[in-house]
Write a protein that holds these residues in place. Structure first.
Motif, PDB file in Angstrom:
ATOM      1  N   ASP A 135     -12.126  12.219   2.160  1.00 54.34           N
ATOM      2  CA  ASP A 135     -10.384  11.901   1.829  1.00 54.34           C
ATOM      3  C   ASP A 135      -9.729  11.686   2.815  1.00 54.34           C
ATOM      4  O   ASP A 135      -9.507  12.641   3.652  1.00 54.34           O
ATOM      5  N   PHE A 137      -6.727  11.670   3.227  1.00 58.03           N
ATOM      6  CA  PHE A 137      -5.335  12.680   3.205  1.00 58.03           C
ATOM      7  C   PHE A 137      -5.759  13.967   3.636  1.00 58.03           C
ATOM      8  O   PHE A 137      -5.110  14.661   4.130  1.00 58.03           O
ATOM      9  N   TYR A 194      -3.215   2.370   4.074  1.00 58.83           N
ATOM     10  CA  TYR A 194      -3.088   3.025   2.503  1.00 58.83           C
ATOM     11  C   TYR A 194      -2.526   1.884   1.610  1.00 58.83           C
ATOM     12  O   TYR A 194      -2.968   1.745   0.499  1.00 58.83           O
ATOM     13  N   PHE A 206      -7.610   6.944  -0.861  1.00 58.98           N
ATOM     14  CA  PHE A 206      -7.857   7.465   0.508  1.00 58.98           C
ATOM     15  C   PHE A 206      -9.297   7.441   0.750  1.00 58.98           C
ATOM     16  O   PHE A 206      -9.752   8.086   1.700  1.00 58.98           O
TER      17      PHE A 206
END
Length: 512
Positions: A135, A137, A194, A206
Motif C-alpha cells: 500500500d 500510504f 491517488y 493506495f
C-alpha cells in the motif's frame, strides 16, 4: 501460511527498541544484547521466507506471505504487506546489514548507547517497511520514518573529516534536507495519482497492484513519473542530486554508514521500479534516455572524484554514487535483463558497501584516522582486517566469483540491447576501470608498505567484531559463486513489470 511472518520480521526490531526503553542506561551490555537478538530474529525469519519462496513460489511468482488489515477505511488505506522476487532480496539485504551493523565497531559505543540502539532498531524497521508494503500510504509512512533517526544519529555519534571542511552537524543537516526535498516531490506525485485513481475507480485506493491496472494517459504518466523520479533518484543519489550522500557517509557512525550505503539508497531504486515503472510505464519510457545520461554522469564524475579523495570514507562514498549509476543504467534499459541487473546490483552493492564501511570504521576506531596518507602498513598489525579489506576491494572492482560480477555484467547486457542507451552504456563501462584503480590504490596505501611502529599494539578484528565480517563475507562469496540464488529470485519479480511495459507499449502501437 496463516502466521504473520512479515509483521513479525517488522516488529522484532520495534519490540527490541521498546524493551530497551525500560532497560537502565547503565546496562549498555543488555541493551546491545537486545538489539542483537531482535535483528537476529528478523534475519533468521527473512532467510526462512527467502528459502520458502525460492523453493515453492519461484515458478509461480507474484506476492506471497501477504497480510491485509484495513487501516484508514475512508481513505482506502490498508495495512498490506507481501513479498515477491523484487522485494525479497532487499528485505534480506536489510536484515543482513542490520544484524551486521549492530555488531560493527559501533558495538563499542558507550556514550548514550541506549538512545543509539533504539534509533538504530527504528531505522532498520523503517527501511524494511518500505520493501514489504503493498500500500503506497504505508510505503510512504515507513519512508518518512527512516529520515529522522539518521539525522539524530549523525549529529550525535558521527564524526567530521580531516580532509574536508565538513562536520557531522553539516553532514546530518545536508542529508536530511535532501531526503525531505525528495520526499516532497514524491508526495506530490502520490497525491496526484491517488486523486486521479479515485476518480477513475470511484473508490479511493493506495493499492499498488490495483493502481497498475489503470490506464493513465501518456501525458499524465510523463508528468507523475517525473515527480516520482525526482523523489526516488534524489534518494538513490543520481547526479546532480548526489552531493548529500558522500558527506552523509563520512559524517555517520559506522553502523549508520553501513545501513545508509547498504539499504537506504536502495529504497530509491526499488521505488523507481515498483511504483514508477510498474504504474507509469509510458512515463518511464519518456524519461529513460535522460536517466541513462545522468547515470553516466554518476558513474564517471563520482569515479574521478574518488580518485582525488584522501579520506577512506569519501573514497567509498563516491564509489557508492558511481555504482548507483550502474543501477540507474539498468533501470533505464527498461527490459528484463537490464532490470534484473539493476535489482541484483542493488543487493550486491549493499553487501559490498556495508563490508567496506565495516572495515573502514574498524580502522578508524583503532588508529583514530581515516586519512589515507597517514596510514600504511596496517596489514602488519591487523592481518585479518587486511584480508577482509581485500575481499571488499575485489568485490568493488567486480572480480568474477564475488557478488558484484554477475549483476554488473547483466546490467550491461540489458543496456547494450537497447539502441537508445547504448552510447551511455559504453561510456559507463570505463567507470569499472576507474573504479578498480581507486579501490586498489586505497588498499595498497592503507594496508601495505613498511611497518609503522605507531600501529603496534592495535588490535586486529576479533570477538563480536568478527560477526559482521563473517556474515558479509559469506554473502559476498556464496552469492558470487552461486548467482542463480539471487538472479532467479529477482527475475521472478521483474517479469510481471516487464510484461506491463510491453502491454503498455502495444496499446499505443510503440515498441519498448
Amino acid at each position: 501460511m496463516n502466521f504473520p511472518v512479515l509483521t513479525t520480521i517488522l516488529l522484532a526490531p520495534i519490540i527490541g527498541a521498546l524493551i530497551s526503553v525500560f532497560i537502565p542506561k547503565e546496562r549498555s551490555g543488555a541493551i546491545k544484547a537486545v538489539a542483537g537478538i531482535a535483528t537476529f530474529i528478523s534475519l533468521a525469519l527473512s532467510i526462512f521466507v527467502y528459502y520458502i519462496y525460492y523453493t515453492q513460489n519461484l515458478a509461480v511468482g507474484g506476492f506471497a506471505f501477504t497480510e491485509d488489515i484495513p487501516f484508514v477505511t475512508d481513505l482506502g488505506v490498508v495495512y498490506s504487506l507481501g513479498v515477491d522476487g523484487l522485494s525479497l532480496p532487499l528485505l534480506l539485504l536489510t536484515n543482513v546489514i542490520g544484524f551486521s551493523a549492530v555488531f560493527s565497531r559501533s558495538w563499542s559505543i558507550e556514550k548514550r548507547a541506549k538512545e543509539f540502539y533504539i534509533l538504530l532498531l527504528i531505522l532498520i524497521a523503517g527501511v524494511m517497511g518500505t520493501f514489504i508494503a503493498r500500500d503506497l500510504f504505508i510505503f510512504f509512512l515507513f519512508y518518512e520514518v527512516v529520515v529522522i533517526p539518521i539525522y539524530i544519529m549523525v549529529i550525535i555519534w558521527g564524526s567530521g573529516s580531516k580532509t574536508k571542511d565538513v562536520n557531522k552537524e553539516y553532514a546530518g543537516m545536508k542529508l536530511t534536507i535532501y531526503l525531505l526535498i525528495g520526499s516532497a516531490f514524491l508526495l506530490a506525485g502520490l497525491i496526484w495519482m491517488y486523486v486521479l485513481a479515485g476518480n477513475m475507480l470511484g473508490t479511493p485506493t493506495f493499492d499498488i497492484e490495483k493502481l497498475a491496472t489503470l490506464n493513465f494517459s501518456r501525458n499524465l504518466q510523463i508528468a507523475i513519473f517525473g515527480l516520482m523520479a525526482l523523489g526516488f533518484t534524489s534518494l538513490i543519489s543520481m547526479f546532480p542530486f548526489h552531493s548529500w550522500s558522500p558527506d552523509g557517509y563520512a559524517g555517520a557512525p559506522t553502523a549508520v554508514s553501513m545501513i545508509h550505503a547498504g539499504v537506504l539508497k536502495k529504497i530509491g531504486g526499488y521505488g523507481l521500479i515498483r511504483i514508477g515503472i510498474f504504474i507509469f510505464p509510458l512515463g518511464a519510457k519518456f524519461w529513460a534516455p535522460l536517466i541513462a545520461i545522468l547515470a553516466v554522469c554518476n558513474v564517471l564524475y563520482a569515479a574521478f572524484i574518488s580518485l582525488a579523495q584522501k579520506d577512506m570514507k569519501y573514497v567509498v562514498g563516491y564509489s557508492s554514487v558511481s555504482h548507483m549509476g550502474f543501477v540507474l543504467i539498468g533501470i533505464a534499459s527498461l527490459n528484463v535483463i537490464g532490470l534484473n541487473g539493476a535489482v541484483a546490483n542493488m543487493f550486491a552493492h549493499g553487501i559490498m558497501a556495508a563490508l567496506f564501511f565495516s572495515v573502514v570504521g574498524y580502522i578508524y576506531a583503532e588508529t583514530k584516522t581515516r586519512h589515507i596518507p597517514d596510514l600504511g602498513g596496517v596489514a602488519h598489525q591487523m592481518p585479518r582486517l587486511a584480508g577482509v579489506f581485500l575481499v571488499a576491494t575485489m568485490a568493488s572492482a567486480g572480480l568474477p566469483g564475488l557478488i558484484t560480477f554477475v549483476p554488473e555484467f547483466t546490467v550491461f547486457m540489458g543496456a547494450f540491447s537497447e539502441p537508445a542507451i547504448r552510447i551511455p552504456a559504453i561510456l559507463a563501462l570505463t567507470g569499472i576501470i576507474i573504479g578498480a584503480v581507486y579501490v586498489l590504490r586505497m588498499a595498497a596505501n592503507v594496508l601495505f608498505g613498511p611497518r609503522k611502529t605507531e600501529w603496534d599494539g592495535k588490535i586486529d578484528i576479533k570477538g563480536s567484531y568478527m560477526i559482521p565480517v563473517i556474515v558479509l563475507v559469506a554473502f559476498t562469496v556464496i552469492f558470487g559463486l552461486f548467482p542463480s540464488l539471487l538472479m532467479d529470485m529477482v527475475n521472478s519479480g521483474i517479469t510481471p513489470i516487464a510484461e506491463r511495459l510491453v502491454e503498455a507499449s502495444s496499446q499505443i502501437g510503440g515498441n519498448l
